[in-house]
Design a protein around this motif. Structure first.
Motif, PDB file in Angstrom:
ATOM      1  N   GLU A 155       0.822  -1.211   0.000  1.00 13.16           N
ATOM      2  CA  GLU A 155       0.000   0.000   0.000  1.00 13.16           C
ATOM      3  C   GLU A 155       0.856   1.261   0.000  1.00 13.16           C
ATOM      4  O   GLU A 155       0.571   2.223  -0.729  1.00 13.16           O
ATOM      5  N   SER A 156       1.912   1.278   0.778  1.00  9.89           N
ATOM      6  CA  SER A 156       2.786   2.460   0.841  1.00  9.89           C
ATOM      7  C   SER A 156       3.456   2.726  -0.496  1.00  9.89           C
ATOM      8  O   SER A 156       3.493   3.867  -0.966  1.00  9.89           O
ATOM      9  N   HIS A 157       4.000   1.686  -1.103  1.00 10.57           N
ATOM     10  CA  HIS A 157       4.626   1.857  -2.419  1.00 10.57           C
ATOM     11  C   HIS A 157       3.600   2.316  -3.455  1.00 10.57           C
ATOM     12  O   HIS A 157       3.850   3.279  -4.187  1.00 10.57           O
ATOM     13  N   ALA A 158       2.478   1.627  -3.535  1.00  8.57           N
ATOM     14  CA  ALA A 158       1.471   1.944  -4.550  1.00  8.57           C
ATOM     15  C   ALA A 158       0.944   3.372  -4.388  1.00  8.57           C
ATOM     16  O   ALA A 158       0.850   4.123  -5.364  1.00  8.57           O
ATOM     17  N   THR A 159       0.608   3.754  -3.175  1.00  8.19           N
ATOM     18  CA  THR A 159       0.056   5.088  -2.915  1.00  8.19           C
ATOM     19  C   THR A 159       1.079   6.181  -3.193  1.00  8.19           C
ATOM     20  O   THR A 159       0.782   7.170  -3.873  1.00  8.19           O
ATOM     21  N   LEU A 160       2.274   6.008  -2.671  1.00  5.49           N
ATOM     22  CA  LEU A 160       3.310   7.021  -2.827  1.00  5.49           C
ATOM     23  C   LEU A 160       3.708   7.202  -4.287  1.00  5.49           C
ATOM     24  O   LEU A 160       3.809   8.324  -4.778  1.00  5.49           O
TER      25      LEU A 160
END
Length: 162
Positions: free
Chosen positions: A20-25
């Motif tokens: 989620e962090s990678h995808a969102t950022l």
């Protein structure tokens, strides 16, 4: 000075946060489409299932139970080399040296377990990360224009020999 940031090994319960962090950022900062998250998930799941204990590792940086970043060291296809993967520092944790600490941890591990050097794959648009790599002795050895994750990008390969 102790800033309270600790590093621990990546574990299965970190998988959803990491993806989620990678995808969102990357969607917010780079305009990546929704094909990026599944790639990150595949890499992280593969690590959980197949990583070679003692030669590969992943770390989560956290403060007061809040994850702030991560980095992984895995065996590269090139003999004697490790690959730096999934390097991320959340925006709220930038500017305090966390990226350097994560990079030092990853490179120190690679040296300590006997790798001759490291390689990584990134994009030219990641200027802060590329500056950090260059400052630490890495060099860009290849680049090429690509269309990936819904964007026109310049893909780069960096390496360092210890």
């Amino acid at each position: 000075m102790d800033d309270g940031i600790t590093f621990r090994k990546f574990a299965a319960q970190d998988l959803d946060w990491l993806v989620e962090s990678h995808a969102t950022l990357y969607a917010r900062e780079e305009g990546f489409d929704d094909s990026f998250g599944p790639l990150v998930a595949d890499i992280a799941r593969g690590f959980l299932v197949y990583h070679e204990i003692g030669k590969e590792s992943g770390w989560i940086a956290e403060h007061d139970g809040h994850r702030l970043g991560c980095v992984f060291c895995v065996r590269a296809d090139r003999e004697g080399f490790a690959k730096l993967r999934l390097f991320l520092v959340l925006p709220e944790a930038r500017g305090f040296g966390l990226g350097q600490r994560l990079l030092d941890t990853c490179m120190g591990f690679a040296r300590g377990v006997g790798y001759e050097g490291m390689t990584l794959w990134t994009h030219k648009s990641h200027e802060a990360a590329c500056a950090l790599y260059a400052k630490n002795g890495w060099r860009c050895v290849a680049e090429r224009p690509v269309h990936s994750f819904g964007c026109d990008l310049v893909e780069q390969t960096w390496e360092i020999v210890f």
